[in-house]
Design a protein around this motif. Sequence first.
Motif, short mmCIF file in Angstrom:
data_model
loop_
_atom_site.label_atom_id
_atom_site.label_comp_id
_atom_site.label_asym_id
_atom_site.label_seq_id
_atom_site.Cartn_x
_atom_site.Cartn_y
_atom_site.Cartn_z
N LEU A 6 8.94 -0.95 -5.41
CA LEU A 6 8.11 -1.68 -6.37
C LEU A 6 8.95 -2.22 -7.52
O LEU A 6 8.78 -3.36 -7.96
CB LEU A 6 7.00 -0.77 -6.89
N ASP A 7 9.87 -1.40 -8.01
CA ASP A 7 10.75 -1.83 -9.10
C ASP A 7 11.59 -3.03 -8.67
O ASP A 7 11.85 -3.95 -9.46
CB ASP A 7 11.65 -0.69 -9.55
N GLU A 23 8.43 3.88 -5.42
CA GLU A 23 8.72 3.39 -6.77
C GLU A 23 9.92 2.45 -6.79
O GLU A 23 9.91 1.42 -7.47
CB GLU A 23 8.99 4.59 -7.68
N GLY A 53 6.32 -2.72 -10.79
CA GLY A 53 5.91 -1.39 -11.22
C GLY A 53 4.75 -0.86 -10.36
O GLY A 53 4.48 -1.36 -9.28
N THR A 54 4.08 0.17 -10.87
CA THR A 54 2.94 0.72 -10.13
C THR A 54 1.79 -0.28 -10.14
O THR A 54 1.32 -0.69 -11.21
CB THR A 54 2.47 2.04 -10.77
N PRO A 55 1.29 -0.70 -8.99
CA PRO A 55 0.28 -1.77 -8.92
C PRO A 55 -1.14 -1.25 -9.11
O PRO A 55 -1.97 -1.31 -8.19
CB PRO A 55 0.49 -2.35 -7.51
N TYR A 56 -1.44 -0.77 -10.31
CA TYR A 56 -2.79 -0.27 -10.58
C TYR A 56 -3.84 -1.34 -10.33
O TYR A 56 -4.99 -1.04 -9.97
CB TYR A 56 -2.89 0.21 -12.03
N MET A 95 -3.82 6.92 -4.06
CA MET A 95 -3.66 6.95 -5.51
C MET A 95 -4.52 8.02 -6.18
O MET A 95 -4.31 8.37 -7.33
CB MET A 95 -4.03 5.58 -6.10
N TRP A 120 -10.58 1.22 -8.41
CA TRP A 120 -10.71 2.59 -8.90
C TRP A 120 -12.19 2.99 -9.00
O TRP A 120 -13.06 2.18 -9.25
CB TRP A 120 -10.03 2.72 -10.26
N TYR A 134 0.82 -1.21 0.00
CA TYR A 134 0.00 0.00 0.00
C TYR A 134 0.85 1.26 0.00
O TYR A 134 0.49 2.26 -0.61
CB TYR A 134 -0.92 -0.01 1.22
N ARG A 135 2.00 1.20 0.68
CA ARG A 135 2.81 2.41 0.82
C ARG A 135 4.23 2.26 0.26
O ARG A 135 5.11 3.06 0.57
CB ARG A 135 2.87 2.85 2.28
N ASP A 187 -0.06 -5.52 -18.33
CA ASP A 187 0.76 -5.82 -17.15
C ASP A 187 0.60 -7.29 -16.78
O ASP A 187 -0.50 -7.72 -16.41
CB ASP A 187 0.30 -4.93 -15.99
#
Length: 214
Positions: free
Chosen positions: A39-40, A36, A45-48, A197, A53, A32-33, A103
């Motif tokens: 995550l990389d 970048e 990457g960004t966990p959309y 986000m 949403w 959650y926090r 992704d």
Amino acid sequence: MSDLILDNTRAVSPRLLPEMKLYLAQDDVPLYRMGEDELDALGIGTPYWAFAWAGGQALGRYLLDNPSVVRGRKVLDFGAGSGMVAIAAALAGAFDVIAADIDPVAAEAMRLNAEMNDVHLDILTEDVIGSTDPNFEVVLIGDVFYDKGLADLVLPWLRELEVLGRTVLIGDPGRFYLPSMGMERVARYASETTGLMEDTDLRNAGVWRLRDVA
């Protein structure tokens, strides 16, 4: 990859979609926090895919409230992320649901989410922008108009699909690049999301249908 998802999410129901559960990031798990760089390092990457949403919640709610839109039809969920909208379409009685997201981590999250909700999704990781595959009778788009470059790619394709007689539905909370012309709002919902986000924890999200602008 499935262990990474399961270790960093919780199975919860999005606010507007109590009929389903999804593996989503919560504030008591590290994902959650993560920044970048972290995550990389995990290769994700960004966990959309890890967030429900606002536009997707609204679109999923609309499908469950109006199942005739997809019942018995072949459906594409573009930029599917967690698979939330695709799962809603399947629960609403779609004949076949293709969930597309480039992704590969999202693809695995969709597989896990579909399994948890006892539905089947055909998952694609290829870029489908520009495809007019006749299997795409209904095209569902949630939360993609946050970026001008993406919007400029997606909108002409959606217009072409609409001209071909496909049903195109967009879930969006009114982001800057959502077009103002050729759109008809068919539903509106107050949708809870995450302030991590988004710029707020609650968005008034709409469901929009493309209409002929000629």
